[in-house]
Write a protein that holds these residues in place. Structure first.
Motif, PDB file in Angstrom:
ATOM      1  N   GLY A 241       2.008  -4.860   2.300  1.00 53.75           N
ATOM      2  CA  GLY A 241       1.161  -5.538   3.000  1.00 53.75           C
ATOM      3  C   GLY A 241      -0.084  -4.753   3.684  1.00 53.75           C
ATOM      4  O   GLY A 241       0.066  -3.467   3.493  1.00 53.75           O
ATOM      5  N   VAL A 242      -0.818  -5.385   4.260  1.00 52.95           N
ATOM      6  CA  VAL A 242      -2.140  -4.900   4.802  1.00 52.95           C
ATOM      7  C   VAL A 242      -1.975  -5.372   6.580  1.00 52.95           C
ATOM      8  O   VAL A 242      -1.901  -6.417   6.447  1.00 52.95           O
ATOM      9  CB  VAL A 242      -3.277  -5.285   4.366  1.00 52.95           C
TER      10      VAL A 242
ATOM     11  N   ALA B 106     -10.203   1.660   4.492  1.00 56.27           N
ATOM     12  CA  ALA B 106      -8.864   1.281   3.917  1.00 56.27           C
ATOM     13  C   ALA B 106      -8.024   2.604   3.749  1.00 56.27           C
ATOM     14  O   ALA B 106      -8.412   3.584   3.011  1.00 56.27           O
ATOM     15  CB  ALA B 106      -8.620   0.275   2.954  1.00 56.27           C
ATOM     16  N   ILE B 107      -6.884   2.671   4.530  1.00 60.12           N
ATOM     17  CA  ILE B 107      -5.924   4.013   4.330  1.00 60.12           C
ATOM     18  C   ILE B 107      -4.829   3.574   3.535  1.00 60.12           C
ATOM     19  O   ILE B 107      -3.957   2.568   3.745  1.00 60.12           O
ATOM     20  CB  ILE B 107      -5.471   4.064   5.567  1.00 60.12           C
TER      21      ILE B 107
ATOM     22  N   ARG C 214     -14.069  -1.872  11.360  1.00 62.01           N
ATOM     23  CA  ARG C 214     -12.786  -2.765  10.910  1.00 62.01           C
ATOM     24  C   ARG C 214     -12.158  -1.824   9.841  1.00 62.01           C
ATOM     25  O   ARG C 214     -12.893  -1.429   9.003  1.00 62.01           O
ATOM     26  CB  ARG C 214     -13.337  -3.899  10.348  1.00 62.01           C
ATOM     27  N   VAL C 215     -10.950  -1.537  10.231  1.00 61.80           N
ATOM     28  CA  VAL C 215     -10.173  -0.651   9.442  1.00 61.80           C
ATOM     29  C   VAL C 215      -8.975  -1.261   8.970  1.00 61.80           C
ATOM     30  O   VAL C 215      -8.362  -2.376   9.536  1.00 61.80           O
ATOM     31  CB  VAL C 215      -9.830   0.569  10.054  1.00 61.80           C
ATOM     32  N   ALA C 216      -8.142  -0.784   7.754  1.00 59.76           N
ATOM     33  CA  ALA C 216      -6.875  -1.392   7.234  1.00 59.76           C
ATOM     34  C   ALA C 216      -6.189  -0.261   7.048  1.00 59.76           C
ATOM     35  O   ALA C 216      -6.395   0.693   6.334  1.00 59.76           O
ATOM     36  CB  ALA C 216      -7.377  -2.277   6.100  1.00 59.76           C
TER      37      ALA C 216
ATOM     38  N   LEU D  53      -4.136  -4.308  -2.746  1.00 60.76           N
ATOM     39  CA  LEU D  53      -4.057  -4.010  -1.152  1.00 60.76           C
ATOM     40  C   LEU D  53      -5.449  -3.529  -0.782  1.00 60.76           C
ATOM     41  O   LEU D  53      -5.918  -4.116   0.401  1.00 60.76           O
ATOM     42  CB  LEU D  53      -2.948  -3.080  -0.969  1.00 60.76           C
ATOM     43  N   LEU D  54      -6.032  -2.987  -1.488  1.00 63.76           N
ATOM     44  CA  LEU D  54      -7.491  -2.239  -1.163  1.00 63.76           C
ATOM     45  C   LEU D  54      -8.367  -3.402  -1.249  1.00 63.76           C
ATOM     46  O   LEU D  54      -9.346  -3.798  -0.456  1.00 63.76           O
ATOM     47  CB  LEU D  54      -7.991  -1.362  -2.364  1.00 63.76           C
ATOM     48  N   GLU D  55      -7.978  -4.306  -2.248  1.00 62.07           N
ATOM     49  CA  GLU D  55      -8.939  -5.727  -2.484  1.00 62.07           C
ATOM     50  C   GLU D  55      -8.555  -6.608  -1.285  1.00 62.07           C
ATOM     51  O   GLU D  55      -9.682  -7.175  -0.827  1.00 62.07           O
ATOM     52  CB  GLU D  55      -8.658  -6.279  -3.672  1.00 62.07           C
TER      53      GLU D  55
END
Length: 264
Positions: free
Chosen positions: A238-239, A36-37, A2-4, A24-26
């Motif tokens: 956002g994410v 996360a990118i 899973r990626v963001a 946003l990382l949280e």
């Protein structure tokens, strides 16, 4: 996996930009993302005269995101920042990739620099203040080979083919794509890179206005090896999150073996 992809509107206040990035990382971690990118120049977008002093990879910027990765227990791709360059006049535009224990596992310096001069419309010479990197980078993220790039690199398909030949199954593109090009080229180029290299593409962009009078396009997205957009951020900070199906990637490569059939 899973990626963001995290979408920011970074501006002149570096501390505020980093606070938003951490938030946003949280959110990405809370959504179950393993990776996360963040976008290009996540810590600052503004007038060149106000640019933060360049730092080494283990400076304040690197320490901030190493800590975030460790405390959240996820892989963090820290977009890019102004790294100390080869001389007093130029920095590097540099990506740092951190493992869930906070270890720096990869560093990539942007190879292709945005030098454009269109009378009355666009005047930007990145090479005046940024030195080009020289090495392609593929890093293992939880055992998955990930190829690194930054923004303007997206227009050079030969870079991504080199990454795919080197084993990449995921391609990462942190960016600050301008509105006037992004609305016509961003998605087209991202989907092309995914299709021709039969890789997942994770693109995290800046969005909105920043000095000096520029606007970033946004539309951060996650694309599968068939060119299908799996997730896309709306026009706001956002994410966007999606799951990468690596078995599907292998199926696509087997049933349409264009990567294997190349002759050059």
């Amino acid at each position: 996996m899973r990626v963001a992809v995290c979408q920011l509107n970074s501006r002149e206040e570096r501390a505020q930009n980093l606070t938003v990035a951490r938030d946003l990382l949280e959110r990405a971690a809370a959504g179950g993302a393993e990776l996360a990118i963040l976008p290009e120049y996540v810590d600052f977008l503004g007038k060149g005269s106000d640019t933060p002093e360049p730092e080494p990879v283990d400076g304040e910027f690197g320490t901030f995101f190493a800590t975030a990765a460790r405390e959240l227990g996820i892989w963090v791709h820290a977009g890019s920042f102004h790294e100390t360059g080869p001389d007093q006049n130029r920095t590097y535009n540099t990506t740092l990739l951190f493992a869930p224990d906070g270890t720096l596992t990869a560093t990539y310096r942007k190879i292709h620099l945005y030098d454009v001069e269109i009378a009355g419309r666009v005047s930007y010479q990145e090479s005046r203040t940024v030195a080009p990197g020289e090495e392609t980078v593929v890093a293992a993220v939880a055992g998955v080979p990930v190829g690194l790039s930054i923004c303007y690199d997206l227009r050079f398909p030969e870079l991504y083919r080199q990454l795919a030949i080197a084993g990449a199954k995921v391609l990462v593109v942190p960016a600050a794509f301008m509105l006037h090009t992004g609305r016509d080229h961003w998605e087209v180029l991202l989907r092309a890179r995914a299709i021709e290299n039969q890789c997942y593409v994770l693109a995290a962009g800046q969005i909105g206005d920043h000095e000096p009078g520029r606007t970033c396009f946004g539309r951060s997205m996650i694309i599968d090896p068939w060119g299908t957009v799996l997730a896309q951020a709306p026009d706001a900070v956002g994410v966007a999150i999606a799951d990468l199906d690596l078995e599907r990637l292998e199926t696509i490569r087997a049933e349409l073996p264009s990567l294997a059939n190349r002759r050059l």
